[in-house]
Scaffold this motif. Structure first.
Motif, PDB file in Angstrom:
ATOM      1  N   LEU A 252       0.845  -1.187   0.000  1.00 31.64           N
ATOM      2  CA  LEU A 252       0.000   0.000   0.000  1.00 31.64           C
ATOM      3  C   LEU A 252       0.881   1.238   0.000  1.00 31.64           C
ATOM      4  CD1 LEU A 252      -2.881   1.244   0.374  1.00 31.64           C
ATOM      5  CD2 LEU A 252      -2.481   1.051   2.853  1.00 31.64           C
ATOM      6  N   GLY A 253       0.527   2.208  -0.802  1.00 27.83           N
ATOM      7  CA  GLY A 253       1.298   3.438  -0.789  1.00 27.83           C
ATOM      8  C   GLY A 253       0.957   4.315  -1.974  1.00 27.83           C
ATOM      9  N   LEU A 254       1.191   5.597  -1.814  1.00 34.41           N
ATOM     10  CA  LEU A 254       0.970   6.547  -2.890  1.00 34.41           C
ATOM     11  C   LEU A 254       2.016   6.367  -3.979  1.00 34.41           C
ATOM     12  CD1 LEU A 254       0.319   9.535  -0.496  1.00 34.41           C
ATOM     13  CD2 LEU A 254      -1.412   8.468  -1.941  1.00 34.41           C
ATOM     14  N   CYS A 255       1.744   6.920  -5.147  1.00 35.95           N
ATOM     15  CA  CYS A 255       2.720   6.849  -6.226  1.00 35.95           C
ATOM     16  C   CYS A 255       4.037   7.473  -5.771  1.00 35.95           C
ATOM     17  CB  CYS A 255       2.189   7.579  -7.460  1.00 35.95           C
ATOM     18  SG  CYS A 255       1.697   9.290  -7.174  1.00 35.95           S
ATOM     19  N   GLY A 256       5.139   6.811  -6.105  1.00 31.79           N
ATOM     20  CA  GLY A 256       6.443   7.315  -5.702  1.00 31.79           C
ATOM     21  C   GLY A 256       6.897   6.876  -4.331  1.00 31.79           C
TER      22      GLY A 256
ATOM     23  N   PRO B  27      -1.225  -2.364  -7.144  1.00 33.17           N
ATOM     24  CA  PRO B  27      -2.053  -1.989  -5.990  1.00 33.17           C
ATOM     25  C   PRO B  27      -2.986  -3.133  -5.611  1.00 33.17           C
ATOM     26  CG  PRO B  27      -2.958  -1.043  -7.973  1.00 33.17           C
ATOM     27  CD  PRO B  27      -1.667  -1.711  -8.380  1.00 33.17           C
ATOM     28  N   GLY B  28      -3.695  -2.932  -4.505  1.00 35.26           N
ATOM     29  CA  GLY B  28      -4.556  -3.986  -4.013  1.00 35.26           C
ATOM     30  C   GLY B  28      -5.865  -3.455  -3.467  1.00 35.26           C
ATOM     31  N   SER B  29      -6.482  -4.258  -2.624  1.00 32.34           N
ATOM     32  CA  SER B  29      -7.859  -4.010  -2.203  1.00 32.34           C
ATOM     33  C   SER B  29      -8.040  -2.685  -1.473  1.00 32.34           C
ATOM     34  CB  SER B  29      -8.331  -5.157  -1.309  1.00 32.34           C
ATOM     35  OG  SER B  29      -7.543  -5.263  -0.129  1.00 32.34           O
ATOM     36  N   ILE B  30      -7.064  -2.284  -0.663  1.00 33.31           N
ATOM     37  CA  ILE B  30      -7.234  -1.044   0.110  1.00 33.31           C
ATOM     38  C   ILE B  30      -7.258   0.161  -0.822  1.00 33.31           C
ATOM     39  CG2 ILE B  30      -6.255   0.401   1.937  1.00 33.31           C
ATOM     40  CD1 ILE B  30      -5.059  -2.196   3.133  1.00 33.31           C
TER      41      ILE B  30
ATOM     42  N   ASP C 233      -2.950 -11.306   4.932  1.00 32.85           N
ATOM     43  CA  ASP C 233      -2.026 -11.728   5.980  1.00 32.85           C
ATOM     44  C   ASP C 233      -1.070 -10.605   6.381  1.00 32.85           C
ATOM     45  OD1 ASP C 233      -2.590 -14.710   6.175  1.00 32.85           O
ATOM     46  OD2 ASP C 233      -2.208 -14.509   4.034  1.00 32.85           O
ATOM     47  N   ILE C 234      -0.642  -9.801   5.401  1.00 31.63           N
ATOM     48  CA  ILE C 234       0.361  -8.770   5.642  1.00 31.63           C
ATOM     49  C   ILE C 234      -0.025  -7.517   4.863  1.00 31.63           C
ATOM     50  CG2 ILE C 234       2.787  -8.092   5.289  1.00 31.63           C
ATOM     51  CD1 ILE C 234       3.488 -11.066   5.409  1.00 31.63           C
ATOM     52  N   ILE C 235       0.122  -6.362   5.499  1.00 31.68           N
ATOM     53  CA  ILE C 235       0.021  -5.068   4.826  1.00 31.68           C
ATOM     54  C   ILE C 235       1.358  -4.365   4.976  1.00 31.68           C
ATOM     55  CG2 ILE C 235      -1.094  -2.805   4.756  1.00 31.68           C
ATOM     56  CD1 ILE C 235      -3.579  -4.162   6.038  1.00 31.68           C
ATOM     57  N   ILE C 236       1.930  -3.957   3.862  1.00 27.89           N
ATOM     58  CA  ILE C 236       3.161  -3.151   3.878  1.00 27.89           C
ATOM     59  C   ILE C 236       2.786  -1.766   3.368  1.00 27.89           C
ATOM     60  CG2 ILE C 236       5.500  -2.886   2.996  1.00 27.89           C
ATOM     61  CD1 ILE C 236       5.577  -5.914   2.610  1.00 27.89           C
ATOM     62  N   TRP C 237       2.839  -0.786   4.249  1.00 29.48           N
ATOM     63  CA  TRP C 237       2.389   0.569   3.918  1.00 29.48           C
ATOM     64  C   TRP C 237       3.601   1.489   3.835  1.00 29.48           C
ATOM     65  CZ3 TRP C 237      -1.495   3.822   7.318  1.00 29.48           C
ATOM     66  CH2 TRP C 237      -1.838   4.994   6.630  1.00 29.48           C
ATOM     67  N   LEU C 238       3.848   2.000   2.640  1.00 26.23           N
ATOM     68  CA  LEU C 238       4.961   2.900   2.401  1.00 26.23           C
ATOM     69  C   LEU C 238       4.442   4.314   2.150  1.00 26.23           C
ATOM     70  CD1 LEU C 238       7.153   0.745  -0.035  1.00 26.23           C
ATOM     71  CD2 LEU C 238       7.075   0.707   2.472  1.00 26.23           C
ATOM     72  N   ASP C 239       5.162   5.291   2.680  1.00 24.51           N
ATOM     73  CA  ASP C 239       4.781   6.689   2.469  1.00 24.51           C
ATOM     74  C   ASP C 239       6.042   7.536   2.462  1.00 24.51           C
ATOM     75  OD1 ASP C 239       3.175   8.879   2.020  1.00 24.51           O
ATOM     76  OD2 ASP C 239       1.970   8.638   3.835  1.00 24.51           O
ATOM     77  N   ALA C 240       5.888   8.805   2.143  1.00 22.97           N
ATOM     78  CA  ALA C 240       6.978   9.771   2.166  1.00 22.97           C
ATOM     79  C   ALA C 240       6.339  11.155   2.160  1.00 22.97           C
ATOM     80  CB  ALA C 240       7.900   9.590   0.962  1.00 22.97           C
ATOM     81  N   PRO C 241       7.090  12.200   2.480  1.00 26.58           N
ATOM     82  CA  PRO C 241       6.523  13.552   2.398  1.00 26.58           C
ATOM     83  C   PRO C 241       6.004  13.852   0.993  1.00 26.58           C
ATOM     84  CG  PRO C 241       8.601  13.579   3.589  1.00 26.58           C
ATOM     85  CD  PRO C 241       8.462  12.199   3.015  1.00 26.58           C
ATOM     86  N   ASP C 242       4.983  14.683   0.917  1.00 33.34           N
ATOM     87  CA  ASP C 242       4.342  14.983  -0.363  1.00 33.34           C
ATOM     88  C   ASP C 242       5.336  15.473  -1.411  1.00 33.34           C
ATOM     89  OD1 ASP C 242       1.828  14.289   0.576  1.00 33.34           O
ATOM     90  OD2 ASP C 242       1.327  16.338   1.181  1.00 33.34           O
TER      91      ASP C 242
END
Length: 222
Positions: A12-16, A102-105, A140-149
């Motif tokens: 899971l995560g925004l583009c980039g 991407p996936g369900s979320i 089973d697992i969610i990997i959530w990646l993010d960064a400043p806009d």
């Protein structure tokens, strides 16, 4: 964990945010981790009549003065309906840990946040809730990646490949980041409060891809 059930990891995560790079590093560390090609078209064709019967009469009766689902939104609904049976079959057959990106979320978030007026209808929300529960019980697992806009935006702009962010203003792009992020937060918090799903969350301008992969591979219970 038994081979008679799907082993599902959602990125899971925004583009980039760095999802593709992390996937490659994870697969290098564990060859069982694998992305699948899309399901054969007949999986979608089996679901399309159901969605048409569900939403077209409701749209014509109550919402015909508003817009209909875009082609992209119809695809999201088909993904939610069709992918899980396909993933289960392939995961068990090949003993793989399936990665969705991407996936369900993302699919769930995009429909409610950016969908047409019909998505506010109680009947649509009931369908959405059924899809939510179906996918939550599979993860089973969610990997959530993010960064400043600013970091996310600059990463996307510098890439050669197409992305819709390149065709809107920077302010519009950052506003969309916030809208998606809000739904991601809401759905992830709800899921992990209702089921024992492993969650890994990283800010990717503060940690290397290799470090993230090593930590995840050391901790996953698969």
């Amino acid at each position: 964990m038994s081979k008679d059930r799907l082993l599902l990891m959602e990125m899971l995560g925004l583009c980039g945010a760095g999802k593709s790079s992390l996937y490659r590093q994870l697969k290098q560390g564990n060859p069982r981790i694998h992305k699948l090609p899309p399901p054969p078209k007949y999986y979608y064709l089996l679901c399309l009549p159901k969605l048409t019967i569900l939403w077209l009469p409701l749209y014509l009766i109550r919402y015909r003065k508003t817009r209909w689902f875009s082609l992209g939104e119809i695809r999201l609904m088909l993904y939610l309906e069709a992918w899980l049976p396909y993933l289960k079959k392939q995961s068990i057959k090949h003993d793989q840990i399936i990665v969705l990106d991407p996936g369900s979320i993302y699919w769930l978030s995009a429909l409610l946040e950016f969908g047409p007026e019909i998505t506010r209808d109680p009947r649509f929300k009931a369908w959405w809730s059924a899809m939510y529960w179906r996918w939550m019980n599979a993860l089973d697992i969610i990997i959530w990646l993010d960064a400043p806009d600013e970091v996310l935006y600059n990463r996307v702009i510098r890439r050669d490949e197409y992305h819709e962010v390149k065709y809107i203003s920077k302010d519009e792009a950052i506003a969309s980041f916030g809208r998606y992020r809000g739904w991601y937060q809401k759905i992830v918090e709800q899921m992990i409060s209702q089921r024992d799903i492993q969650i890994f969350s990283y800010t990717t301008d503060q940690i290397s891809t290799k470090q993230m992969a090593e930590e995840i591979l050391a901790k996953i219970n698969l």
